[in-house]
Write an enzyme that holds these catalytic residues in place. Structure first.
Site, PDB file in Angstrom:
ATOM      1  CE1 TYR A   1      -4.307   1.321   0.528  1.00 37.03           C
ATOM      2  CE2 TYR A   1      -3.332   2.581   2.308  1.00 37.03           C
ATOM      3  CZ  TYR A   1      -4.384   2.340   1.451  1.00 37.03           C
ATOM      4  OH  TYR A   1      -5.499   3.132   1.518  1.00 37.03           O
TER       5      TYR A   1
ATOM      6  NE  ARG B   1      -5.917  11.955  -6.568  1.00 33.34           N
ATOM      7  CZ  ARG B   1      -5.999  10.979  -5.644  1.00 33.34           C
ATOM      8  NH1 ARG B   1      -5.070  10.029  -5.551  1.00 33.34           N
ATOM      9  NH2 ARG B   1      -7.023  10.913  -4.826  1.00 33.34           N
TER      10      ARG B   1
ATOM     11  CE  LYS C   1      -6.807   3.074  -1.776  1.00 35.70           C
ATOM     12  NZ  LYS C   1      -7.034   3.944  -0.642  1.00 35.70           N
TER      13      LYS C   1
ATOM     14  CD  GLU D   1      -9.009   4.443  -3.878  1.00 33.22           C
ATOM     15  OE1 GLU D   1      -9.906   3.830  -3.287  1.00 33.22           O
ATOM     16  OE2 GLU D   1      -8.475   5.466  -3.405  1.00 33.22           O
ATOM     17  CG  ASP D   2      -5.941   6.977  -6.405  1.00 36.09           C
ATOM     18  OD1 ASP D   2      -6.671   7.346  -5.456  1.00 36.09           O
ATOM     19  OD2 ASP D   2      -4.775   6.605  -6.238  1.00 36.09           O
TER      20      ASP D   2
ATOM     21  CG  ASP E   1     -11.251   4.938  -0.596  1.00 39.88           C
ATOM     22  OD1 ASP E   1     -11.805   5.055   0.501  1.00 39.88           O
ATOM     23  OD2 ASP E   1     -10.051   4.618  -0.738  1.00 39.88           O
ATOM     24  CG  ASP E   2      -9.372   8.839  -3.976  1.00 38.52           C
ATOM     25  OD1 ASP E   2      -8.382   8.627  -3.260  1.00 38.52           O
ATOM     26  OD2 ASP E   2      -9.636   8.155  -4.976  1.00 38.52           O
TER      27      ASP E   2
ATOM     28  CG  ASN F   1      -1.128   9.004   0.816  1.00 39.86           C
ATOM     29  OD1 ASN F   1      -0.528   9.136   1.861  1.00 39.86           O
ATOM     30  ND2 ASN F   1      -2.423   8.754   0.764  1.00 39.86           N
TER      31      ASN F   1
END
Ligand SMILES: NC(=O)c1ccc[n+]([C@@H]2O[C@H](COP(=O)([O-])OP(=O)(O)OC[C@H]3O[C@@H](n4cnc5c(N)ncnc54)[C@H](O)[C@@H]3O)[C@@H](O)[C@H]2O)c1
Ligand SMILES: O=C(O)C[C@H](O)C(=O)O
Ligand SMILES: [Mg+2]
Length: 617
Positions: free
Chosen positions: A129, A182, A200, A284-285, A307-308, A457
């Site tokens: 992760y 992203r 994830k 995600e992302d 999630d973001d 991150n």
């Protein structure tokens, strides 16, 4: 080893409470070398002699049988010797070496992989992760050996409904989807972003794993485990370096835009929910413009969340409420906290939206929150040209900021100096933006315990390091970062506690709770319940020491609590429909303690996630 024993016995006394939930075939009839090459079923030298005979494995393995426990010890020993042998080498070399050894195990023997992962989650999370997963994504095309998950590209338009049936598992419960646009704070990594859904779901699969691969009558193999699927939606990339890289494994075309883009995502979602109507898709992302649009487009139609935006918001809110408690103030004082958020992207705006809802719960809808939002052009006010509609509700009026001696586009340093915030929260993706001057300015904060959240991150993109935060902002701060840092030695036996404010505390519980509830969509109430559960998890004593979140070691426990809270919220909102044998009435009668115990049992995962899976007669 005691845990292994516990899980082994849990499997033996498995009840069939959830078993009829799993429709269709659950047994694979592979034989011989095919089994040894399938990480879902492979036990390597762990196959006992009787199984070797029944499965046509005799002669294909060295004669000695090594138990699961011995295999576990053997792996951990090789991992520890790798650590020893790479001492002194550059961080990136060591991290990639550790990732490789774990990845090889994942490719070989998934059952053992999840076991070592969850037992050593604190050590291994930074590898599978953030931060190492970022490095892996950056180097994915070179590191690629075997595919994992599914890849849908713009070239597959019109084909996705049939492609989805190429996935060999009969049932899938949890999908993490990215378009690679992203990836953490690393930008557009195109197809290489697949590492994020994999990471994830490693966390999710580790938590929700089953431990056994068992031979059933007739010689087939049954595997118990999380039914998870990482997915890459490759719609091109705008990363010039990747476009020019001859080894790049994705489409070497610019990203699709507008309706063309949306039609690809639409087609994927239709395909997934046609085959697996009860699945959950975690976005995600995605770059901000698509993150909000897709959330809006699908959240009532399909069981999905971003999630973001939503997971991060819940984790941040839990931390922000923790900082109010750390100041010795009642939670209602949250409405008075001055919060500077740096980064007006999907994550920063998600946090502010959720914080705004909390303010109105604590102080009524008319309350005027003290939020200050900055993006790459500085402080956002109503004077901002072409303001993003999602950021507009948080833009300050010019009058308000002028009173403080600020103006549109004011720099971060000016804002911190003038506002004297209780909280400085970074979701900008810009490493080191909380520099010495900014951190020193936080010493003048109006809070008795100023909070610094460097949530971007991976580590190199964190707004500051933990050591710098304690050094420049003072020892009485509360600190959290998105990627892990070591606690800081403040001398005289004092320790500056480092919290990891990462959405990993919520997304697995949101997923599991939604799954058991059988809800068709994920409501704000369910997400709020998840955040409140995390917020109330820590004791007063821990909060006073600046500990806002549980240790990553106890992620399985917090996931069980969050899952239970999500189920209860779904029941209360009459969204729950039950799962398999567990009907809505039964769910409604379950106490929180009972739900937590269900989520804590290996039996649950074994039965909920069922017997596997390969649809091979
Ligand atoms: N800790 C967590 O759980 C968590 C969760 C989600 C996202 N993140 C991290 O947050 C970061 C941002 O994610 P996102 O989805 O919001 O990205 P995004 O691209 O949507 O938004 C980034 C924002 O930062 C702003 N920004 C860029 N440079 C800036 C500067 N110099 N000063 C101030 N603002 C600046 C941009 O204008 C934009 O508003 C990433 O690094 C991501 O890894 C962390
Ligand atoms: O992936 C993470 O570690 C958290 C978050 O989802 C992110 O995008 O940074
Ligand atoms: Mg993310």
């Amino acid at each position: 080893m005691w845990r292994l024993a516990r899980f082994a016995s849990a499997n033996l006394r498995r009840t069939r409470r959830f078993s009829t939930a799993i429709p269709g075939p659950c047994i694979v009839h592979k034989r011989g070398a095919d089994i040894l090459h399938d990480p879902w079923f492979n036990k390597e030298v762990g196959f006992p002699l009787t199984e070797r005979d029944r499965l046509g494995l005799r002669g294909l393995l060295p004669p000695r049988v090594i138990s699961f426990e011995q295999q576990y010890v053997r792996f951990m020993e090789s991992f520890r010797s790798l650590e020893k042998n790479t001492l002194g080498q550059p961080d990136s070399v060591v991290s990639l070496a550790k990732w490789r050894i774990l990845n090889r195990l994942h490719d070989r023997n998934e059952t053992l992989y999840y076991r070592v992962l969850i037992d050593n989650i604190k050590d291994f999370a930074p590898i599978i992760y953030t931060p190492t997963v970022g490095l892996v994504c950056q180097n994915y095309s070179g590191l690629f050996r075997r595919p994992r998950g599914m890849y849908f590209s713009a070239k597959d338009k019109g084909e996705m409904m049939s492609m989805i049936y190429n996935w060999p598992a009969h049932q899938v419960d949890m999908i993490v989807l990215t378009d690679g646009s992203r990836i953490l704070g690393l930008g557009d990594l195109g197809v290489q972003g697949i590492g994020i859904p994999i990471g994830k779901l490693d966390i999710f699969g580790g938590l929700a794993m089953g431990e056994t691969v068992e031979v059933v009558d007739g010689g087939g193999l049954r595997k118990n485990g999380g039914k998870i699927l990482p997915v890459m939606l490759d719609v091109g990339t705008n990363n010039q370096k990747l476009l020019e890289d001859r080894l790049y494994l994705g489409l070497r075309e610019p990203r699709l835009e507008g309706e063309e883009y949306l039609s690809i995502v639409d087609e994927f979602m239709e395909a997934v929910f046609t085959r697996w109507p009860k699945a959950i898709v975690q976005f995600e992302d995605f770059q901000m413009k698509w993150a909000f649009v897709t959330l809006q487009r699908y959240r009532k139609r399909f069981c999905m969340f971003n999630d973001d935006i939503q997971g991060t918001a819940g984790v941040a809110l839990a931390g922000l409420l923790g900082t109010v408690r750390a100041q010795g103030r009642p939670l209602t004082d949250f409405a008075n906290q001055k919060i500077v958020v740096v980064g007006a992207g999907s994550a920063g705006l998600g946090v502010l939206k959720t914080a705004l809802q909390a303010v109105s719960r604590f102080a009524g809808p008319a309350a005027d929150p003290h939020f200050f939002l900055l993006d790459k052009n500085g402080l956002i006010t109503k004077e901002r040209k072409n303001i993003d509609p999602a950021a507009a509700p948080f833009a300050k009026s010019l009058g308000e900021v002028e009173e403080l001696g600020l103006k549109e586009g004011a720099s971060l340093l000016e804002v911190v100096r003038k506002v004297k915030p209780h909280v400085l929260l970074g979701l900008s993706g810009v490493g080191g933006i909380f520099n010495e001057e900014v951190l020193k300015a936080m010493q003048e904060s109006d809070s008795s315990k100023p909070a610094i959240f460097a949530m971007s991150n991976p580590t190199m993109n964190a707004e500051c390091t933990a050591a710098d935060a304690f050094k420049h902002a003072g020892e009485n701060i509360v600190f959290a970062s998105g990627s892990p840092f070591e606690n800081v030695n403040l001398g005289n036996g004092k320790v500056g506690h480092v919290n990891q404010a990462n959405n990993m505390y919520l997304f697995p519980g949101i997923g599991l709770g939604t799954l058991l509830s059988g809800a068709h969509f994920i409501s704000d109430g369910m997400l709020q319940a998840a955040a409140e559960c995390l917020a109330s998890y820590m004791t007063e004593e821990e909060i006073q020491q600046g500990i806002l979140y549980p240790s990553i070691d106890s992620i399985r426990d917090i996931t069980a609590e969050v899952g239970a809270a999500v189920v209860q919220a779904a029941v209360a909102e009459e969204l729950a429909e039950g799962h398999g044998d567990v009907g809505v009435r039964e769910l409604g009668h379950m106490t929180k303690v009972r739900l937590i115990s269900i989520f804590s049992l290996a039996d649950f995962y074994v039965e909920l996630f069922g017997g596997n899976d390969h649809d091979i007669p």
